[in-house]
Each structure stands twice: as C-alpha cells, then as structure tokens.
Write an enzyme that holds these catalytic residues in place. Structure first.
Site, PDB file in Angstrom:
ATOM      1  N   THR A  67      -8.160  -4.019   7.303  1.00 34.72           N
ATOM      2  CA  THR A  67      -9.516  -3.630   6.914  1.00 34.72           C
ATOM      3  C   THR A  67     -10.117  -4.586   5.874  1.00 34.72           C
ATOM      4  O   THR A  67     -11.101  -5.269   6.134  1.00 34.72           O
ATOM      5  CB  THR A  67      -9.499  -2.191   6.336  1.00 34.72           C
ATOM      6  OG1 THR A  67      -8.860  -1.342   7.275  1.00 34.72           O
ATOM      7  CG2 THR A  67     -10.913  -1.693   6.064  1.00 34.72           C
TER       8      THR A  67
ATOM      9  N   ARG B 146     -14.370   5.822   6.393  1.00 32.46           N
ATOM     10  CA  ARG B 146     -13.375   6.207   7.411  1.00 32.46           C
ATOM     11  C   ARG B 146     -12.172   6.933   6.812  1.00 32.46           C
ATOM     12  O   ARG B 146     -11.801   8.021   7.247  1.00 32.46           O
ATOM     13  CB  ARG B 146     -12.890   4.946   8.150  1.00 32.46           C
ATOM     14  CG  ARG B 146     -13.892   4.387   9.130  1.00 32.46           C
ATOM     15  CD  ARG B 146     -13.373   3.093   9.723  1.00 32.46           C
ATOM     16  NE  ARG B 146     -13.292   2.070   8.696  1.00 32.46           N
ATOM     17  CZ  ARG B 146     -14.172   1.094   8.524  1.00 32.46           C
ATOM     18  NH1 ARG B 146     -15.192   1.008   9.335  1.00 32.46           N
ATOM     19  NH2 ARG B 146     -14.043   0.207   7.560  1.00 32.46           N
TER      20      ARG B 146
ATOM     21  N   ASP C 218     -20.395   9.293  -2.481  1.00 29.99           N
ATOM     22  CA  ASP C 218     -20.543   7.991  -1.832  1.00 29.99           C
ATOM     23  C   ASP C 218     -22.028   7.656  -1.893  1.00 29.99           C
ATOM     24  O   ASP C 218     -22.855   8.495  -1.509  1.00 29.99           O
ATOM     25  CB  ASP C 218     -20.059   8.085  -0.377  1.00 29.99           C
ATOM     26  CG  ASP C 218     -19.935   6.730   0.299  1.00 29.99           C
ATOM     27  OD1 ASP C 218     -18.851   6.427   0.815  1.00 29.99           O
ATOM     28  OD2 ASP C 218     -20.933   5.957   0.314  1.00 29.99           O
TER      29      ASP C 218
ATOM     30  N   THR D 235     -12.798   3.297  -1.710  1.00 30.03           N
ATOM     31  CA  THR D 235     -13.922   2.364  -1.688  1.00 30.03           C
ATOM     32  C   THR D 235     -13.357   0.943  -1.585  1.00 30.03           C
ATOM     33  O   THR D 235     -12.167   0.731  -1.815  1.00 30.03           O
ATOM     34  CB  THR D 235     -14.722   2.456  -3.004  1.00 30.03           C
ATOM     35  OG1 THR D 235     -13.889   1.947  -4.056  1.00 30.03           O
ATOM     36  CG2 THR D 235     -15.111   3.875  -3.346  1.00 30.03           C
TER      37      THR D 235
ATOM     38  N   CYS E 240      -5.063   4.460  -2.940  1.00 27.89           N
ATOM     39  CA  CYS E 240      -4.488   3.870  -1.723  1.00 27.89           C
ATOM     40  C   CYS E 240      -5.520   2.903  -1.143  1.00 27.89           C
ATOM     41  O   CYS E 240      -5.534   2.641   0.045  1.00 27.89           O
ATOM     42  CB  CYS E 240      -4.181   5.012  -0.749  1.00 27.89           C
ATOM     43  SG  CYS E 240      -2.985   4.563   0.504  1.00 27.89           S
TER      44      CYS E 240
ATOM     45  N   ARG F  83      -7.643  -0.129  -3.296  1.00 31.15           N
ATOM     46  CA  ARG F  83      -7.447  -1.463  -3.867  1.00 31.15           C
ATOM     47  C   ARG F  83      -7.142  -1.327  -5.352  1.00 31.15           C
ATOM     48  O   ARG F  83      -7.814  -0.568  -6.076  1.00 31.15           O
ATOM     49  CB  ARG F  83      -8.706  -2.326  -3.699  1.00 31.15           C
ATOM     50  CG  ARG F  83      -8.859  -2.931  -2.311  1.00 31.15           C
ATOM     51  CD  ARG F  83      -7.787  -3.978  -2.014  1.00 31.15           C
ATOM     52  NE  ARG F  83      -7.858  -4.553  -0.687  1.00 31.15           N
ATOM     53  CZ  ARG F  83      -7.249  -4.086   0.412  1.00 31.15           C
ATOM     54  NH1 ARG F  83      -6.503  -3.000   0.344  1.00 31.15           N
ATOM     55  NH2 ARG F  83      -7.344  -4.703   1.567  1.00 31.15           N
TER      56      ARG F  83
ATOM     57  N   GLU G 180      -0.303  -7.925  -7.007  1.00 31.15           N
ATOM     58  CA  GLU G 180       0.718  -7.562  -6.015  1.00 31.15           C
ATOM     59  C   GLU G 180       1.488  -8.812  -5.614  1.00 31.15           C
ATOM     60  O   GLU G 180       0.868  -9.795  -5.218  1.00 31.15           O
ATOM     61  CB  GLU G 180       0.056  -6.936  -4.776  1.00 31.15           C
ATOM     62  CG  GLU G 180      -0.653  -5.622  -5.090  1.00 31.15           C
ATOM     63  CD  GLU G 180      -1.287  -4.949  -3.874  1.00 31.15           C
ATOM     64  OE1 GLU G 180      -1.149  -5.476  -2.757  1.00 31.15           O
ATOM     65  OE2 GLU G 180      -1.902  -3.893  -4.055  1.00 31.15           O
TER      66      GLU G 180
ATOM     67  N   HIS H 176       2.146  -1.254  -1.401  1.00 29.87           N
ATOM     68  CA  HIS H 176       1.037  -1.441  -0.447  1.00 29.87           C
ATOM     69  C   HIS H 176       1.476  -1.101   0.992  1.00 29.87           C
ATOM     70  O   HIS H 176       1.455  -1.952   1.880  1.00 29.87           O
ATOM     71  CB  HIS H 176       0.511  -2.880  -0.524  1.00 29.87           C
ATOM     72  CG  HIS H 176      -0.919  -3.021  -0.074  1.00 29.87           C
ATOM     73  ND1 HIS H 176      -1.814  -3.840  -0.702  1.00 29.87           N
ATOM     74  CD2 HIS H 176      -1.607  -2.455   0.947  1.00 29.87           C
ATOM     75  CE1 HIS H 176      -2.989  -3.770  -0.083  1.00 29.87           C
ATOM     76  NE2 HIS H 176      -2.878  -2.929   0.933  1.00 29.87           N
TER      77      HIS H 176
ATOM     78  N   ALA I  70      -0.913   0.809   5.330  1.00 25.97           N
ATOM     79  CA  ALA I  70      -1.101   0.456   6.742  1.00 25.97           C
ATOM     80  C   ALA I  70       0.222   0.122   7.416  1.00 25.97           C
ATOM     81  O   ALA I  70       0.236  -0.309   8.576  1.00 25.97           O
ATOM     82  CB  ALA I  70      -2.042  -0.733   6.847  1.00 25.97           C
TER      83      ALA I  70
HETATM   84  P1  NAD Z   1     -15.057   2.229   4.683  1.00 24.04           P
HETATM   85  O1  NAD Z   1     -15.904   1.028   4.612  1.00 24.04           O
HETATM   86  O2  NAD Z   1     -15.035   3.024   5.931  1.00 24.04           O
HETATM   87  O3  NAD Z   1     -15.424   3.230   3.476  1.00 24.04           O
HETATM   88  C1  NAD Z   1     -15.629   2.783   2.176  1.00 24.04           C
HETATM   89  C2  NAD Z   1     -16.714   3.662   1.584  1.00 24.04           C
HETATM   90  O4  NAD Z   1     -16.822   3.357   0.199  1.00 24.04           O
HETATM   91  C3  NAD Z   1     -18.102   3.444   2.203  1.00 24.04           C
HETATM   92  O5  NAD Z   1     -18.585   4.652   2.773  1.00 24.04           O
HETATM   93  C4  NAD Z   1     -18.957   2.987   1.036  1.00 24.04           C
HETATM   94  O6  NAD Z   1     -20.288   3.471   1.070  1.00 24.04           O
HETATM   95  C5  NAD Z   1     -18.184   3.587  -0.128  1.00 24.04           C
HETATM   96  N1  NAD Z   1     -18.549   3.007  -1.415  1.00 24.04           N
HETATM   97  C6  NAD Z   1     -18.985   1.750  -1.692  1.00 24.04           C
HETATM   98  N2  NAD Z   1     -19.292   1.640  -3.002  1.00 24.04           N
HETATM   99  C7  NAD Z   1     -19.048   2.849  -3.555  1.00 24.04           C
HETATM  100  C8  NAD Z   1     -19.180   3.360  -4.864  1.00 24.04           C
HETATM  101  N3  NAD Z   1     -19.661   2.607  -5.871  1.00 24.04           N
HETATM  102  N4  NAD Z   1     -18.830   4.640  -5.091  1.00 24.04           N
HETATM  103  C9  NAD Z   1     -18.371   5.425  -4.081  1.00 24.04           C
HETATM  104  N5  NAD Z   1     -18.239   4.996  -2.811  1.00 24.04           N
HETATM  105  C10 NAD Z   1     -18.571   3.720  -2.546  1.00 24.04           C
HETATM  106  O7  NAD Z   1     -13.587   1.728   4.288  1.00 24.04           O
HETATM  107  P2  NAD Z   1     -12.199   2.431   4.631  1.00 24.04           P
HETATM  108  O8  NAD Z   1     -11.707   1.915   5.945  1.00 24.04           O
HETATM  109  O9  NAD Z   1     -12.313   3.874   4.403  1.00 24.04           O
HETATM  110  O10 NAD Z   1     -11.273   1.740   3.510  1.00 24.04           O
HETATM  111  C11 NAD Z   1     -11.371   2.135   2.158  1.00 24.04           C
HETATM  112  C12 NAD Z   1     -10.511   1.224   1.287  1.00 24.04           C
HETATM  113  O11 NAD Z   1      -9.136   1.338   1.656  1.00 24.04           O
HETATM  114  C13 NAD Z   1     -10.825  -0.274   1.378  1.00 24.04           C
HETATM  115  O12 NAD Z   1     -10.729  -0.817   0.089  1.00 24.04           O
HETATM  116  C14 NAD Z   1      -9.698  -0.843   2.234  1.00 24.04           C
HETATM  117  O13 NAD Z   1      -9.472  -2.200   2.006  1.00 24.04           O
HETATM  118  C15 NAD Z   1      -8.553   0.025   1.758  1.00 24.04           C
HETATM  119  N6  NAD Z   1      -7.410   0.119   2.668  1.00 24.04           N
HETATM  120  C16 NAD Z   1      -6.173   0.129   2.099  1.00 24.04           C
HETATM  121  C17 NAD Z   1      -5.063   0.267   2.912  1.00 24.04           C
HETATM  122  C18 NAD Z   1      -3.689   0.253   2.330  1.00 24.04           C
HETATM  123  O14 NAD Z   1      -2.794  -0.270   2.959  1.00 24.04           O
HETATM  124  N7  NAD Z   1      -3.461   0.812   1.170  1.00 24.04           N
HETATM  125  C19 NAD Z   1      -5.218   0.393   4.313  1.00 24.04           C
HETATM  126  C20 NAD Z   1      -6.512   0.405   4.837  1.00 24.04           C
HETATM  127  C21 NAD Z   1      -7.609   0.261   4.003  1.00 24.04           C
HETATM  128  C1  MLT Z   2      -6.159  -3.214   4.643  1.00 19.06           C
HETATM  129  O1  MLT Z   2      -7.155  -3.473   3.958  1.00 19.06           O
HETATM  130  O2  MLT Z   2      -6.213  -3.154   5.883  1.00 19.06           O
HETATM  131  C2  MLT Z   2      -4.891  -2.929   3.962  1.00 19.06           C
HETATM  132  O3  MLT Z   2      -4.775  -3.497   2.743  1.00 19.06           O
HETATM  133  C3  MLT Z   2      -3.711  -2.900   4.819  1.00 19.06           C
HETATM  134  C4  MLT Z   2      -2.839  -4.101   4.975  1.00 19.06           C
HETATM  135  O4  MLT Z   2      -3.081  -4.939   5.820  1.00 19.06           O
HETATM  136  O5  MLT Z   2      -1.837  -4.162   4.300  1.00 19.06           O
END
Ligand code: NAD
Ligand code: MLT
Length: 318
Positions: free
Chosen positions: A79, A156, A176, A208, A235, A237, A266, A286, A289
């Site tokens: 993502t 999402r 949001d 976010t 979970c 960033r 990291e 981390h 995913a």
């Molecule tokens: P997404 O784009 O579907 O949702 C993010 C939401 O954050 C959006 O609806 C956006 O409007 C909102 N947002 C933006 N600024 C904001 C603020 N100031 N206050 C509140 N909300 C705000 O993204 P997603 O797929 O749900 O992913 C969310 C986060 O999770 C991302 O940072 C992504 O990189 C991370 N992620 C981490 C892992 C992991 O392995 N830990 C896996 C997948 C995604």
């Molecule tokens: C992501 O943003 O998709 C996550 O950080 C997951 C990853 O690839 O480790």
C-alpha cells in the site's frame, strides 16, 4: 489512462511472492530477482532495467531514480509508497503504482490481534510462562465488550477494523477529514472531531498515511486529552504516534499499553528500541501485511498491473 508500455526487463529487488515473476515472464517480460542489494549495488544494477518492483526494504531514492535512466515504471507490492521518491519519479516521467487493498484484510486482522492482546496481556503472560512462571494475578485483563474504540483514518483498513471489533461488542467512533459522518455511519462508526474523540476512547487505533498532518497525531498535546490508561495501536506508519511522547505516557501511566507493528526507524533504533522492549508494549516487526494470502495477492496484483500497462489497458493503483 490507456497507452502501452514497452517493458523488456524488470528487477524485483525485495522478497515478493514468486507468482509475480511467473506472471511477468508468462507475458514475455524478463525478470531478475535480486534482493538485499546494497545502495551501491542497486545504483549499478538499475540502469539495466526499465521496470522495478519493490516491497518496503528497497529505498527508491531520487539518486536511484536518476541512475535508472531506462526506468519507465516502479511498482510497490503493497500500500504505502513512502519508500519511493514520487516527485523524483514524476519528474523523470516514470509511472509509480501500488496495490491498494491487497493487504487490507491482513493489516486489519493484525490490528484486531493487537487490540485483543492488549486487553488480555496475552504476549506478556506468554513470555512469563516461558520464563517458568505461573502469574495469574499480574495478568488480570479487561473485556472488550462495552469499550469504545477510536479509529483515526476511516479508509480501507480503518473500516475493516471497525467491522471486526464491533463483533466483540465494541463501540466504534472515528475521524477522517474526507469521510463524511453519513458515510462513516454506514460502517457503524460515529464520526466526530478529534477533540471530542480523544476523551471517549478506551482504545485508539490509527490508519492514516504518514504525512505532515498526521505526524505526531497522538503526542504531548493529545495524550493529556485521552482517558488515563488508554491503549493505543499503530499498524499504519511509525511516527503517527509520537514515539518519545508515547514512551513518556507509558511511563506515567497515562497510556496503559501500546500495540506497535511499525516504528519510526525500522529495524528499531533509539526510542523505537526502547518502545519495542517496553513491558507495556506488544511489538511486531512490521507484520501487518505478512500473511501468505496478502503477499500472494499483492504480488499477483502488481504483476497484472504491469502486464496491463504493457497491453495498453487502463491502469489501476497509479
Ligand atoms: P486508505 O488510503 O484507504 O485510508 C487512509 C485514510 O486516512 C483515508 O481515508 C484518509 O482520508 C485518512 N486520513 C488522511 N489524513 C488524515 C488525518 N489527518 N486524520 C485522519 N485521517 C486521515 O489507506 P489504508 O489502506 O487504510 O492504509 C492505512 C495505513 O496503513 C497506510 O499508512 C498504509 O501504508 C498502512 N499499512 C500498513 C501495513 C502494515 O504492514 N502494517 C499494511 C497495509 C497498510
Ligand atoms: C504497506 O504499506 O503495504 C505495508 O507497509 C505492508 C508491507 O509491504 O510491508
């Protein structure tokens, strides 16, 4: 957006599921898998490729992009694209695409695991058993039923977390800036401004991107507005919850515990390490995913998106 890309040779520089290579090769694109390249090795290799696929380990800096004089497309099997210098890529006319959604469920499930584990001190109790102890009193937990979970970021992953936690009888509230209250209500999440949300939450989870507006969203100004003993989960960033502030609030008891899948550095160094090793923190390297299903999905999706670009189909995740 429909045009066809003449793509001959792709470098996969992180561990991405093997189906990615298989799909690309089946469509006539040559692929080299070279992981754990040093910065110098990557700079030397990159001119030989017109496509690059990464996960999160490879840092696609402006320097790497400049050296990639034949690069036409960069794909992120995941993502977040924060390891890719998008402005530098755009300046060079390189397409950058990701696979939004491919790991949503895995990241949401990991969040729910961290929330449940915080409620019942499962990780700490397990560590104590492995140390030969039988400490039932110390690990008294609390039920999730009737608790309030604040979800910051209703995209999402935030929505999927809400859906799952509601089955525990948890009340979900959220914020949001681009999701209106009516939309949020469809997911049984009561939308509210942040200053209303902090004092109501027993648990807070952030979903976010890390951008200037979200850096330190939970920190010295906001922790005091929360309930004493609030549990927090990140979970998304590292840096959305200010790490130095989190450490102070864990020490003071203002924060009861934290579930951290991500860190400002990291692998962790400095404060990130102090947090990862803190007794009130459940830490994972981390892993949001890191499931077979998510990794297969993102690998397949990025390969298919590359093939679509070659075949001139409309592009997704750009
Ligand atoms: P997404 O784009 O579907 O949702 C993010 C939401 O954050 C959006 O609806 C956006 O409007 C909102 N947002 C933006 N600024 C904001 C603020 N100031 N206050 C509140 N909300 C705000 O993204 P997603 O797929 O749900 O992913 C969310 C986060 O999770 C991302 O940072 C992504 O990189 C991370 N992620 C981490 C892992 C992991 O392995 N830990 C896996 C997948 C995604
Ligand atoms: C992501 O943003 O998709 C996550 O950080 C997951 C990853 O690839 O480790």
């Amino acid at each position: 957006m429909a045009f066809s890309l003449n793509l001959k040779r792709v470098l996969i520089s992180d561990s991405v599921d093997s189906c990615c290579k298989t799909i690309l090769e089946a469509n006539g694109i040559a692929v080299d898998l070279k992981t754990k390249l040093t910065k110098e090795e990557l700079l030397a290799e990159i001119p030989n490729y017109d496509g690059l696929i990464v996960r999160s380990a490879t840092k696609v800096t402006a320097e790497v992009i400049k050296a990639g004089k034949n690069l036409k497309i960069i794909g992120r099997a995941g993502t977040g694209v924060d390891n890719i210098d998008i402005p530098a890529a755009s300046l060079q006319g390189i397409i950058v695409m990701n696979t939004p959604g491919g790991n949503t469920i895995s990241a949401a499930e990991q969040t729910c695991v961290l929330i449940s584990t915080l409620a019942r001190h499962t990780a700490q109790a397990d560590a104590s058993m492995k140390a030969g102890k039988w400490d039932r009193k110390k690990y008294m937990g609390s039920e999730l039923l009737g608790k309030t979970l604040a979800i910051v970021g209703l995209g999402r992953i935030g929505r999927e977390v809400a859906y799952r936690m509601q089955s525990y009888g948890v009340t979900t509230i959220g914020y949001d800036p681009i999701v209106p209250a009516e939309e949020s209500a469809k997911y049984n999440i009561e939308w509210m401004e942040l200053d209303q949300l902090w004092p109501k939450a027993d648990y807070i989870t952030v979903h976010t991107p890390l951008i200037p507006q979200t850096r330190g969203l939970l920190g010295d100004k906001t922790f005091p507005l929360c309930k004493k003993g609030v549990y927090v989960v990140n979970c998304a960033r590292g840096g959305i919850i200010d790490e130095a502030s989190l450490l102070r609030n864990l020490e003071s008891g203002q924060c009861g515990g934290a579930g951290l899948d991500v860190f400002e550095t990291e692998p962790p160094t400095g404060v990130s390490t102090q947090l990862a090793q803190h007794p009130k923190v459940i830490a994972c390297p981390h892993l949001g995913a890191s499931t077979v299903e998510a990794q297969t999905r993102v690998a397949k999706e990025i390969a298919e998106q590359f093939v679509d670009a070659v075949q001139g189909k409309s592009l997704f995740g750009v």
